[in-house]
Design a protein around this motif. Structure first.
Motif, PDB file in Angstrom:
ATOM      1  N   THR A  70       0.839  -1.198   0.000  1.00  0.00           N
ATOM      2  CA  THR A  70       0.000   0.000   0.000  1.00  0.00           C
ATOM      3  C   THR A  70       0.875   1.251   0.000  1.00  0.00           C
ATOM      4  N   GLY A  71       0.357   2.288  -0.637  1.00  0.00           N
ATOM      5  CA  GLY A  71       1.093   3.563  -0.671  1.00  0.00           C
ATOM      6  C   GLY A  71       2.163   3.588  -1.734  1.00  0.00           C
ATOM      7  N   ASN A  72       3.236   4.266  -1.441  1.00  0.00           N
ATOM      8  CA  ASN A  72       4.323   4.475  -2.393  1.00  0.00           C
ATOM      9  C   ASN A  72       5.218   3.243  -2.426  1.00  0.00           C
ATOM     10  N   SER A  73       4.772   2.215  -3.126  1.00  0.00           N
ATOM     11  CA  SER A  73       5.471   0.933  -3.093  1.00  0.00           C
ATOM     12  C   SER A  73       5.452   0.279  -4.463  1.00  0.00           C
ATOM     13  N   THR A  74       6.578  -0.306  -4.836  1.00  0.00           N
ATOM     14  CA  THR A  74       6.665  -0.981  -6.141  1.00  0.00           C
ATOM     15  C   THR A  74       6.205  -2.434  -6.069  1.00  0.00           C
ATOM     16  N   GLY A  75       6.017  -2.963  -4.844  1.00  0.00           N
ATOM     17  CA  GLY A  75       5.613  -4.354  -4.674  1.00  0.00           C
ATOM     18  C   GLY A  75       5.627  -4.715  -3.210  1.00  0.00           C
ATOM     19  N   PRO A  76       5.176  -5.921  -2.849  1.00  0.00           N
ATOM     20  CA  PRO A  76       5.070  -6.297  -1.430  1.00  0.00           C
ATOM     21  C   PRO A  76       6.404  -6.271  -0.709  1.00  0.00           C
ATOM     22  N   HIS A  77       6.475  -5.498   0.343  1.00  0.00           N
ATOM     23  CA  HIS A  77       7.670  -5.430   1.180  1.00  0.00           C
ATOM     24  C   HIS A  77       7.338  -4.672   2.461  1.00  0.00           C
ATOM     25  N   CYS A  78       8.229  -4.733   3.407  1.00  0.00           N
ATOM     26  CA  CYS A  78       8.087  -3.967   4.651  1.00  0.00           C
ATOM     27  C   CYS A  78       9.177  -2.909   4.689  1.00  0.00           C
ATOM     28  N   HIS A  79       8.754  -1.659   4.718  1.00  0.00           N
ATOM     29  CA  HIS A  79       9.699  -0.549   4.878  1.00  0.00           C
ATOM     30  C   HIS A  79       9.846  -0.301   6.372  1.00  0.00           C
ATOM     31  N   PHE A  80      11.069  -0.422   6.889  1.00  0.00           N
ATOM     32  CA  PHE A  80      11.332  -0.383   8.330  1.00  0.00           C
ATOM     33  C   PHE A  80      12.261   0.785   8.645  1.00  0.00           C
ATOM     34  N   GLU A  81      11.812   1.676   9.529  1.00  0.00           N
ATOM     35  CA  GLU A  81      12.613   2.832   9.937  1.00  0.00           C
ATOM     36  C   GLU A  81      12.898   2.800  11.432  1.00  0.00           C
ATOM     37  N   VAL A  82      14.054   3.345  11.801  1.00  0.00           N
ATOM     38  CA  VAL A  82      14.403   3.562  13.212  1.00  0.00           C
ATOM     39  C   VAL A  82      14.673   5.051  13.392  1.00  0.00           C
ATOM     40  N   ARG A  83      14.004   5.658  14.368  1.00  0.00           N
ATOM     41  CA  ARG A  83      14.174   7.090  14.629  1.00  0.00           C
ATOM     42  C   ARG A  83      14.610   7.298  16.081  1.00  0.00           C
ATOM     43  N   THR A  84      15.584   8.128  16.266  1.00  0.00           N
ATOM     44  CA  THR A  84      16.077   8.451  17.604  1.00  0.00           C
ATOM     45  C   THR A  84      16.966   9.701  17.513  1.00  0.00           C
ATOM     46  N   PRO A  85      16.990  10.569  18.492  1.00  0.00           N
ATOM     47  CA  PRO A  85      16.442  10.463  19.855  1.00  0.00           C
ATOM     48  C   PRO A  85      14.963  10.819  19.945  1.00  0.00           C
ATOM     49  N   ASP A  86      14.352  11.291  18.843  1.00  0.00           N
ATOM     50  CA  ASP A  86      12.916  11.555  18.866  1.00  0.00           C
ATOM     51  C   ASP A  86      12.297  10.973  17.609  1.00  0.00           C
ATOM     52  N   ALA A  87      11.034  11.260  17.386  1.00  0.00           N
ATOM     53  CA  ALA A  87      10.306  10.626  16.285  1.00  0.00           C
ATOM     54  C   ALA A  87      10.321  11.449  14.999  1.00  0.00           C
ATOM     55  N   LEU A  88      11.147  12.465  14.927  1.00  0.00           N
ATOM     56  CA  LEU A  88      11.197  13.308  13.737  1.00  0.00           C
ATOM     57  C   LEU A  88      11.777  12.570  12.536  1.00  0.00           C
ATOM     58  N   TYR A  89      11.260  12.928  11.369  1.00  0.00           N
ATOM     59  CA  TYR A  89      11.705  12.298  10.129  1.00  0.00           C
ATOM     60  C   TYR A  89      13.202  12.518   9.897  1.00  0.00           C
ATOM     61  N   GLU A  90      13.679  13.716  10.243  1.00  0.00           N
ATOM     62  CA  GLU A  90      15.093  14.032  10.007  1.00  0.00           C
ATOM     63  C   GLU A  90      16.028  13.296  10.967  1.00  0.00           C
ATOM     64  N   HIS A  91      15.453  12.603  11.947  1.00  0.00           N
ATOM     65  CA  HIS A  91      16.279  11.829  12.888  1.00  0.00           C
ATOM     66  C   HIS A  91      16.193  10.330  12.634  1.00  0.00           C
ATOM     67  N   CYS A  92      15.834   9.976  11.394  1.00  0.00           N
ATOM     68  CA  CYS A  92      15.903   8.571  11.004  1.00  0.00           C
ATOM     69  C   CYS A  92      17.377   8.157  10.980  1.00  0.00           C
ATOM     70  N   VAL A  93      17.664   6.962  11.451  1.00  0.00           N
ATOM     71  CA  VAL A  93      19.035   6.449  11.465  1.00  0.00           C
ATOM     72  C   VAL A  93      19.043   5.088  10.790  1.00  0.00           C
ATOM     73  N   ASN A  94      20.244   4.614  10.488  1.00  0.00           N
ATOM     74  CA  ASN A  94      20.383   3.315   9.848  1.00  0.00           C
ATOM     75  C   ASN A  94      19.923   2.226  10.819  1.00  0.00           C
ATOM     76  N   PRO A  95      18.924   1.432  10.452  1.00  0.00           N
ATOM     77  CA  PRO A  95      18.417   0.397  11.352  1.00  0.00           C
ATOM     78  C   PRO A  95      19.383  -0.772  11.577  1.00  0.00           C
ATOM     79  N   VAL A  96      20.344  -0.956  10.662  1.00  0.00           N
ATOM     80  CA  VAL A  96      21.195  -2.137  10.714  1.00  0.00           C
ATOM     81  C   VAL A  96      21.860  -2.346  12.073  1.00  0.00           C
ATOM     82  N   PRO A  97      22.456  -1.335  12.711  1.00  0.00           N
ATOM     83  CA  PRO A  97      23.093  -1.559  14.027  1.00  0.00           C
ATOM     84  C   PRO A  97      22.135  -2.027  15.103  1.00  0.00           C
ATOM     85  N   TYR A  98      20.838  -1.802  14.924  1.00  0.00           N
ATOM     86  CA  TYR A  98      19.854  -2.206  15.933  1.00  0.00           C
ATOM     87  C   TYR A  98      19.321  -3.620  15.708  1.00  0.00           C
ATOM     88  N   LEU A  99      19.580  -4.191  14.527  1.00  0.00           N
ATOM     89  CA  LEU A  99      19.061  -5.521  14.193  1.00  0.00           C
ATOM     90  C   LEU A  99      20.064  -6.603  14.572  1.00  0.00           C
TER      91      LEU A  99
END
Length: 481
Positions: free
Chosen positions: A451-480
């Motif tokens: 659904t939405g802006n997507s080319t096909g079935p997938h899960c778009h996963f974001e990590v935000r810190t220290p707050d929930a602002l879009y500009e504070h998105c960080v690379n999720p890899v270190p958290y996985l």
């Protein structure tokens, strides 16, 4: 004729005045004011910027022609196409600036036109009032001049007797003094009458000069009105042409975006690495960001209160009294799991989707695959982002746009820096948790989709810190894991 008569009268008055009081010197002065128009420009003009963009587009078009001869369904070609789309977007921005400038100019010219019309109207009223005043002054001057003329005529008829003869022919000193006083009074009376003539004449001349200046102002204002009208009509024509150009460029921009989306979708279907379309929905981020930020502030206070809230436990055994203890998390260490258990391989990395703004990682998976909470926490957003009106975009995602059906979780454990962490799960086909729900790590929260802006079935996963602002998105890899 009337002006010639006035000139003759004025000359007579001036000569008589000189005869009575000696000589009068007058030296009228005039001043000229010059206006200069400065044409200042800062940096590159819109035309220069447009020329620079056209050169860039020429270069990228050459590159696209070369790449297109091999295949358009390649990452390199799509990247080059997206680069051209960015230049087209900049062209649109410049075109809009030109339109805005023209509209501002039109508004300014219309305001000037209105002001000049009001000025012209006021000047005409002043001219009419001054004409009435001038006629009144002329009548007063004529009456005074006639009175003075009668006085001069009487002196002439009385003969050539001079003031000296009148005084020398006196029989005695008493007669001498009497005649001398009479002559003084006549002289004073004549001088006063003559001064009145001069004052009235000067008023008429001053008013005449002022009327001429007003008339010149009327002529200049009328000329300015005509020039403004021509400039206004030309600017309106320019604006109409700019609007047509903008519409054409906007159509080309939308067409290029549509082509890029289709090529990207074909490429992703071949590689099975579904992600987001690259040129859509960025304008929505500000509104979505504000909504997420507000939700984060709302639940932050609630989460902190619940963490410090005492809980009551009752020991086994009859008659025992309950005792109060403070509830603590079983583990204070943040440790995330993969959001899609069936797909632990990242198919599109953080910032590697070929465009600025891919602020998460993608897990391409089958539609309906389970999506779980990466860590325990509270659901602060669980909603669908849909179009408020029908959209002809190629990537509507079934009427959804941007993140589509998405969820945001505020985790009850902080990271190593002591900051709160937020995770976002986008493009789901359905959601099974609601805002305010408490979730545990690995708990089912949604089913994957497109659904939405997507080319096909997938899960778009974001990590935000220290707050929930879009500009504070960080690379999720270190958290996985």
């Amino acid at each position: 004729m009337k002006q010639s008569k006035f000139s003759m009268k004025a000359m007579s008055v001036l000569l008589a005045f000189c005869f009575v009081i000696g000589s009068v010197c007058a030296s009228p002065s005039s001043a000229a004011v010059a206006a200069e128009k400065a044409d200042s420009s800062q940096g590159l003009s819109l035309e220069e910027q447009q020329a620079a963009l056209e050169q860039k587009l020429k270069e990228i078009n050459s590159k696209l022609d070369s790449l297109g001869q091999q295949s358009k369904e390649t990452e390199e070609y799509i990247n080059a196409l997206d680069e051209r789309i960015e230049y087209l977007k900049k062209e649109l921005t410049l075109s809009q600036q030109q339109i805005d400038n023209s509209q501002d100019k039109i508004q300014s010219l219309q305001n000037q036109h209105k002001e000049n019309e009001e000025t012209l109207k006021a000047l005409k009223v002043q001219i009419e009032e001054m004409a009435v005043e001038s006629e009144k002054l002329q009548q007063e001057f004529d009456l005074t001049f006639d009175e003075y003329g009668e006085r001069a005529k009487a002196l002439y008829i009385s003969g050539n007797t001079s003031m000296i003869e009148l005084l020398l022919t006196c029989d005695d000193i008493s007669s001498f003094l009497t005649r001398l006083e009479m002559i003084k009074r006549v002289a004073v009376s004549d001088k006063t009458l003559l001064q009145e003539l001069m004052d009235e004449g000067e008023k008429i001349l001053a008013l005449k000069n002022e009327m001429e200046e007003k008339q010149t102002s009327i002529s200049n204002t009328q000329k300015t009105l005509e020039e403004n009208e021509i400039s206004l009509q030309n600017t309106i024509k320019d604006l109409e042409a700019q609007q047509v150009t903008y519409k054409d460029k906007q159509s080309q921009y939308e067409s290029e975006k549509s082509e890029s989306d289709k090529l990207l979708q074909k490429l992703h279907q071949q590689t099975k690495t579904y992600s987001e379309y690259r040129n859509s929905d960025l304008e929505d981020l500000a509104a979505i960001n504000a909504e997420i930020e507000a939700a984060a502030e709302k639940y932050k206070e609630e989460l902190e209160q619940s963490q410090n809230k005492p809980s009551t436990t009752t020991p086994s055994g009859s008659g025992s009294q309950g005792q109060t203890t403070t509830t603590k998390p079983s583990s204070s260490k943040l440790s995330m799991t993969y959001p899609v258990p069936s797909q632990t391989t990242i198919t599109t990395g953080y910032g590697s989707a070929g465009y600025a703004g891919h602020t998460g990682v993608d897990f391409a998976c089958n539609s309906g695959a389970k999506v779980v909470a990466a860590e325990s926490g509270i659901v602060i957003i669980s909603k669908d982002i849909t179009y408020h009106s029908p959209c002809s975009c190629s990537n509507t995602g079934g009427g959804y746009h941007s993140y589509g059906r998405y969820i945001v979780i505020m985790h009850d454990k902080k990271n190593s820096s002591g900051n709160y962490v937020y995770t976002l799960y986008a493009h789901n086909s359905s959601r099974v948790v609601e805002e305010g729900d408490r979730v545990s790590k690995g708990q089912l929260i949604a089913y994957a989709g497109s659904t939405g802006n997507s080319t096909g079935p997938h899960c778009h996963f974001e990590v935000r810190t220290p707050d929930a602002l879009y500009e504070h998105c960080v690379n999720p890899v270190p958290y996985l894991p």
